[in-house]
Design a protein around this motif. Structure first.
Motif, PDB file in Angstrom:
ATOM      1  N   ARG A  55      -6.350  12.083   1.400  1.00 45.61           N
ATOM      2  CA  ARG A  55      -6.527  11.041   0.372  1.00 45.61           C
ATOM      3  C   ARG A  55      -6.466   9.620   0.912  1.00 45.61           C
ATOM      4  O   ARG A  55      -6.338   8.676   0.135  1.00 45.61           O
ATOM      5  N   GLY A  56      -6.572   9.451   2.227  1.00 43.64           N
ATOM      6  CA  GLY A  56      -6.562   8.108   2.777  1.00 43.64           C
ATOM      7  C   GLY A  56      -5.172   7.507   2.779  1.00 43.64           C
ATOM      8  O   GLY A  56      -4.177   8.172   2.488  1.00 43.64           O
ATOM      9  N   LEU A  57      -5.095   6.222   3.111  1.00 41.85           N
ATOM     10  CA  LEU A  57      -3.823   5.513   3.177  1.00 41.85           C
ATOM     11  C   LEU A  57      -3.595   4.792   1.856  1.00 41.85           C
ATOM     12  O   LEU A  57      -4.368   3.901   1.483  1.00 41.85           O
ATOM     13  N   ASP A  61       2.197   6.112  -1.067  1.00 44.25           N
ATOM     14  CA  ASP A  61       2.540   7.253  -0.219  1.00 44.25           C
ATOM     15  C   ASP A  61       3.498   6.875   0.908  1.00 44.25           C
ATOM     16  O   ASP A  61       3.990   7.756   1.617  1.00 44.25           O
ATOM     17  N   VAL A  62       3.741   5.586   1.099  1.00 46.95           N
ATOM     18  CA  VAL A  62       4.581   5.134   2.209  1.00 46.95           C
ATOM     19  C   VAL A  62       6.045   5.196   1.777  1.00 46.95           C
ATOM     20  O   VAL A  62       6.452   4.552   0.810  1.00 46.95           O
ATOM     21  N   ASP A  63       6.843   5.971   2.509  1.00 41.80           N
ATOM     22  CA  ASP A  63       8.275   6.109   2.231  1.00 41.80           C
ATOM     23  C   ASP A  63       9.131   5.191   3.086  1.00 41.80           C
ATOM     24  O   ASP A  63      10.157   4.686   2.636  1.00 41.80           O
ATOM     25  N   VAL A  64       8.727   5.003   4.366  1.00 41.85           N
ATOM     26  CA  VAL A  64       9.557   4.280   5.331  1.00 41.85           C
ATOM     27  C   VAL A  64       8.687   3.291   6.087  1.00 41.85           C
ATOM     28  O   VAL A  64       7.551   3.608   6.479  1.00 41.85           O
ATOM     29  N   ASP A  94       6.002   3.951  -7.372  1.00 43.22           N
ATOM     30  CA  ASP A  94       6.763   4.910  -8.168  1.00 43.22           C
ATOM     31  C   ASP A  94       8.101   5.271  -7.531  1.00 43.22           C
ATOM     32  O   ASP A  94       8.930   5.931  -8.166  1.00 43.22           O
ATOM     33  N   ARG A  95       8.311   4.881  -6.260  1.00 44.26           N
ATOM     34  CA  ARG A  95       9.561   5.227  -5.584  1.00 44.26           C
ATOM     35  C   ARG A  95       9.911   4.131  -4.583  1.00 44.26           C
ATOM     36  O   ARG A  95       9.068   3.292  -4.237  1.00 44.26           O
ATOM     37  N   LEU A 291       4.611   8.976   3.913  1.00 48.90           N
ATOM     38  CA  LEU A 291       4.319   8.506   5.261  1.00 48.90           C
ATOM     39  C   LEU A 291       5.407   7.575   5.781  1.00 48.90           C
ATOM     40  O   LEU A 291       6.084   6.888   5.008  1.00 48.90           O
ATOM     41  N   VAL A 292       5.513   7.544   7.104  1.00 47.62           N
ATOM     42  CA  VAL A 292       6.225   6.483   7.808  1.00 47.62           C
ATOM     43  C   VAL A 292       5.144   5.558   8.361  1.00 47.62           C
ATOM     44  O   VAL A 292       4.394   5.939   9.258  1.00 47.62           O
ATOM     45  N   LEU A 293       5.014   4.376   7.786  1.00 42.03           N
ATOM     46  CA  LEU A 293       4.000   3.415   8.229  1.00 42.03           C
ATOM     47  C   LEU A 293       4.661   2.455   9.202  1.00 42.03           C
ATOM     48  O   LEU A 293       5.551   1.688   8.833  1.00 42.03           O
ATOM     49  N   TYR A 294       4.204   2.489  10.457  1.00 41.44           N
ATOM     50  CA  TYR A 294       4.904   1.791  11.534  1.00 41.44           C
ATOM     51  C   TYR A 294       4.004   0.717  12.140  1.00 41.44           C
ATOM     52  O   TYR A 294       3.242   0.991  13.075  1.00 41.44           O
TER      53      TYR A 294
END
Length: 389
Positions: A55-57, A61-64, A94-95, A291-294
């Motif tokens: 579903r792409g970025l 969806d990014v958690d950390v 949402d989170r 995801l972890v977006l770094y």
């Protein structure tokens, strides 16, 4: 032309027998202009890559969001941070988003957790580039005072309260609590403690615990996803109005260059730069659906400060299964002044005016990173640019 006075008809070979002009019939080759080299290097662990293909970025969806140590290197990420903090991550969530950093990485995360992160970044970049002015041989007290003023400018008058009350950003600040000789503020004893830590680290990272203990100050309460960390002894402390500034300053207090920091509300120990233990945050980010977006200034990860020269210690990817790393490409770095990312050695390598010029030029050039990521997202080509970790 025929000679003067002669009729053209007397020279049929010049008029009636002229060969047709052939040049127009020759094929015309148009060579395409070469596309510029990508400004970004992207790496993804297997779980992250599967999610991106599905579903792409997406921001939700990014958690950390980790932020590494590195001093002036954060200037090369200025444009990328402006896009991520000011546009991409501003979408409704949402989170919670758990933002964790050590040293300058914690300062970057503190920008994100303010109400206007782009304005906070602008204050931080200006202070770091233009307000860092030192005498020829500054003492640790002088360096501490200068960087304390820079931190105050980054936070502004309301930054502390905005971070503590942020609706979804949860700030985690990594520090290193001194133990043994590293708990001393006497230069000779501290130097001996660091030497012991470096020697033990050659054998195993866990020996660092003899001189330092990881302490994470955070706003996540019981929801912190880092409570399970066990690679090094770790304590967790709640961020408050009384300790937030001190925790951020401690997270960037490089031993022997700055003074150690006593953080209010703690037992009274001395706290140092979190990057000594967690330089690039090779942490177990734990399981999760997101995801972890770094955003990082390198395409590789070094666990601790003493591991910088140990290539075999670079992260192998086990902790980055669900991580997407976004970094400047080699081509982009080569285009920067001097063909490199800014670093602390520039204070000694260049006169002050030249150092400021180079650093500001890097901040300006980094806008290309944010522009390229924005384009990859808009065109749906991001997955095509990612290589597996």
């Amino acid at each position: 032309m025929p000679p003067p006075g002669r009729s053209p008809s007397r020279f049929p070979s010049l008029v009636t027998r002229q060969r047709p002009y052939r040049c127009a019939a020759r094929p015309v080759f148009v060579y395409p202009m070469p596309r510029p080299a990508p400004a970004l290097a992207l790496r993804a662990g297997p779980e992250a890559l599967a999610l991106l293909r599905e579903r792409g970025l997406r921001a939700d969806d990014v958690d950390v969001l980790p932020g590494a140590s590195g001093g002036a290197k954060w200037l090369a990420l200025a444009g990328l941070d402006r896009f991520l903090f000011g546009e991409f991550l501003r979408a409704p969530r949402d989170r919670p988003l758990h933002c964790i950093g050590s040293s300058i990485g914690s300062w970057r995360m503190a920008c994100l957790a303010q109400r206007d992160p782009v304005a906070a970044l602008a204050r931080g970049h200006h202070a770091y580039v233009h307000e860092q002015r030192y005498s020829p041989r500054p003492s640790t007290r002088e360096v501490t005072d200068v960087l304390t003023r820079a931190l105050d400018l980054l936070l502004g008058p309301a930054g502390v309260d905005e971070i503590l009350a942020h609706p979804w950003a949860r700030l985690h600040v990594i520090t290193a609590e001194g133990r043994g000789l590293a708990a001393s503020e006497r230069r000779l004893l501290l130097t001996a403690g660091l030497a012991l830590a470096a020697a033990g680290n050659l054998v195993a990272r866990r020996t660092l615990a003899l001189q330092m203990r990881r302490c994470i100050f955070h706003t996540a309460g019981d929801t912190t996803p880092f409570a399970h960390l066990a690679d090094l002894p770790t304590t967790h402390v709640r961020l408050t109005r009384d300790n937030l500034r001190a925790a951020l300053l401690a997270s960037g207090s490089i031993p022997l260059l700055l003074d150690g920091v006593k953080v209010p509300g703690t037992p009274g120990g001395v706290y140092w730069d979190g990057g000594v233990l967690d330089y690039h945050l090779d942490l177990d980010f734990g399981p999760g659906a997101g995801l972890v977006l770094y955003p990082h200034f390198y395409a590789h990860v070094v666990p601790g400060w003493f591991d910088k020269g140990l290539r075999w210690r670079r992260a192998r990817g086990a902790n980055f299964r669900r991580a997407l790393l976004v970094a400047p490409s080699d081509a982009f770095v080569a285009s920067l002044p001097g063909g490199k990312i800014p670093d602390r050695r520039d204070f000694h390598a260049f006169p002050e005016a030249e150092r400021i010029r180079r650093w500001q030029a890097t901040v300006d050039a980094s806008a290309r990173l944010g522009d390229e990521l924005r384009e990859l997202l808009a065109t749906g080509r991001l997955v095509d640019a990612v290589r597996p970790w």
